[in-house]
Motif scaffolding. Structure first.
Motif, PDB file in Angstrom:
ATOM      1  N   ASN A  29       0.761  -1.222   0.079  1.00 21.83           N
ATOM      2  CA  ASN A  29       0.096   0.020  -0.103  1.00 21.83           C
ATOM      3  C   ASN A  29       0.831   1.215   0.153  1.00 21.83           C
ATOM      4  OD1 ASN A  29      -2.239  -1.536   0.329  1.00 21.83           O
ATOM      5  ND2 ASN A  29      -2.124  -1.681   2.501  1.00 21.83           N
ATOM      6  N   VAL A  30       0.803   2.122  -1.111  1.00 25.49           N
ATOM      7  CA  VAL A  30       1.966   3.083  -1.395  1.00 25.49           C
ATOM      8  C   VAL A  30       1.234   4.184  -2.079  1.00 25.49           C
ATOM      9  CG1 VAL A  30       3.959   1.569  -1.530  1.00 25.49           C
ATOM     10  CG2 VAL A  30       2.533   2.153  -3.433  1.00 25.49           C
ATOM     11  N   SER A  31       1.911   5.410  -1.852  1.00 30.42           N
ATOM     12  CA  SER A  31       1.491   6.470  -2.593  1.00 30.42           C
ATOM     13  C   SER A  31       2.515   6.670  -3.980  1.00 30.42           C
ATOM     14  CB  SER A  31       1.608   7.969  -1.933  1.00 30.42           C
ATOM     15  OG  SER A  31       0.557   7.836  -0.950  1.00 30.42           O
ATOM     16  N   THR A  54       2.593   9.264   3.462  1.00 31.96           N
ATOM     17  CA  THR A  54       3.445   8.862   2.015  1.00 31.96           C
ATOM     18  C   THR A  54       2.981   9.570   0.922  1.00 31.96           C
ATOM     19  OG1 THR A  54       1.549   7.156   1.588  1.00 31.96           O
ATOM     20  CG2 THR A  54       3.481   6.388   3.060  1.00 31.96           C
ATOM     21  N   ALA A  55       1.880  10.134   0.999  1.00 25.06           N
ATOM     22  CA  ALA A  55       1.542  11.264  -0.238  1.00 25.06           C
ATOM     23  C   ALA A  55       2.389  12.416  -0.767  1.00 25.06           C
ATOM     24  CB  ALA A  55      -0.001  11.656  -0.097  1.00 25.06           C
ATOM     25  N   VAL A 112       9.464   9.430 -11.129  1.00 27.60           N
ATOM     26  CA  VAL A 112       8.244   8.730 -10.431  1.00 27.60           C
ATOM     27  C   VAL A 112       8.731   8.590  -9.170  1.00 27.60           C
ATOM     28  CG1 VAL A 112       7.191   6.479 -10.128  1.00 27.60           C
ATOM     29  CG2 VAL A 112       7.521   7.398 -12.610  1.00 27.60           C
ATOM     30  N   GLY A 113       7.873   8.981  -7.986  1.00 25.29           N
ATOM     31  CA  GLY A 113       8.410   8.780  -6.560  1.00 25.29           C
ATOM     32  C   GLY A 113       7.316   7.944  -5.954  1.00 25.29           C
ATOM     33  N   VAL A 114       7.916   7.044  -5.048  1.00 30.26           N
ATOM     34  CA  VAL A 114       6.994   6.042  -4.336  1.00 30.26           C
ATOM     35  C   VAL A 114       7.203   6.181  -2.843  1.00 30.26           C
ATOM     36  CG1 VAL A 114       6.407   3.555  -4.157  1.00 30.26           C
ATOM     37  CG2 VAL A 114       6.761   4.541  -6.390  1.00 30.26           C
ATOM     38  N   SER A 115       6.227   6.065  -1.979  1.00 25.99           N
ATOM     39  CA  SER A 115       6.439   5.991  -0.483  1.00 25.99           C
ATOM     40  C   SER A 115       5.437   5.047   0.070  1.00 25.99           C
ATOM     41  CB  SER A 115       6.384   7.311  -0.020  1.00 25.99           C
ATOM     42  OG  SER A 115       6.687   7.293   1.457  1.00 25.99           O
TER      43      SER A 115
END
Length: 138
Positions: A29-31, A54-55, A112-115
């Protein structure tokens, strides 16, 4: 005159969809954020169950990567290795692994960024989406 490549909204949505599907497949479950070459937000998604924090982090990781034209994790490594001066840089935040630049024909077109999961997993999601996108771009 040179040709400048750039991301379209359709491209950003494609990247977002690929990253989202990869995260779903891994049960993460990520942003996820996609920015253009200037670091301006083009598309963003916070999955159900992802922390609200995370957003913003996904956007900042993507912006860091676009501004530096390098994976954001590079700066995390530099700080970890003692180059604490990077912590005082006001113009760039998001210096954590999970932001990946999109280079097309040696030109930065976005990032692209993911957290939301371990930082190496965040980066894996971003790299996967970019790899699929670039494979279809040619």
């Amino acid at each position: 005159m040179k040709t400048k490549h750039y991301l379209t909204l359709e491209d950003a949505e494609f990247l977002l969809t690929r990253a989202h599907q990869f995260a779903v497949d891994k049960e993460f479950n990520v942003s996820i954020a996609v920015v253009d070459d200037t670091g301006s937000l083009m598309a963003m998604k916070r999955m159900d169950g992802a922390s609200p924090m995370t957003a913003g982090l996904s956007i900042e990781k993507a912006r860091c990567s676009a501004a530096s034209r390098r994976p954001s994790g590079l700066f995390e490594e530099l700080v970890r290795d003692g180059q604490l001066g990077f912590l005082t840089v006001n113009s760039v935040s998001g210096m954590l692994e999970g932001g990946e630049p999109i280079l097309y024909k040696e030109q930065l077109v976005g990032a692209v960024g993911v957290s939301g999961v371990k930082s190496e997993q965040d980066a894996e999601i971003a790299r996967h989406a970019i790899q699929v996108f670039l494979a279809l771009a040619d």
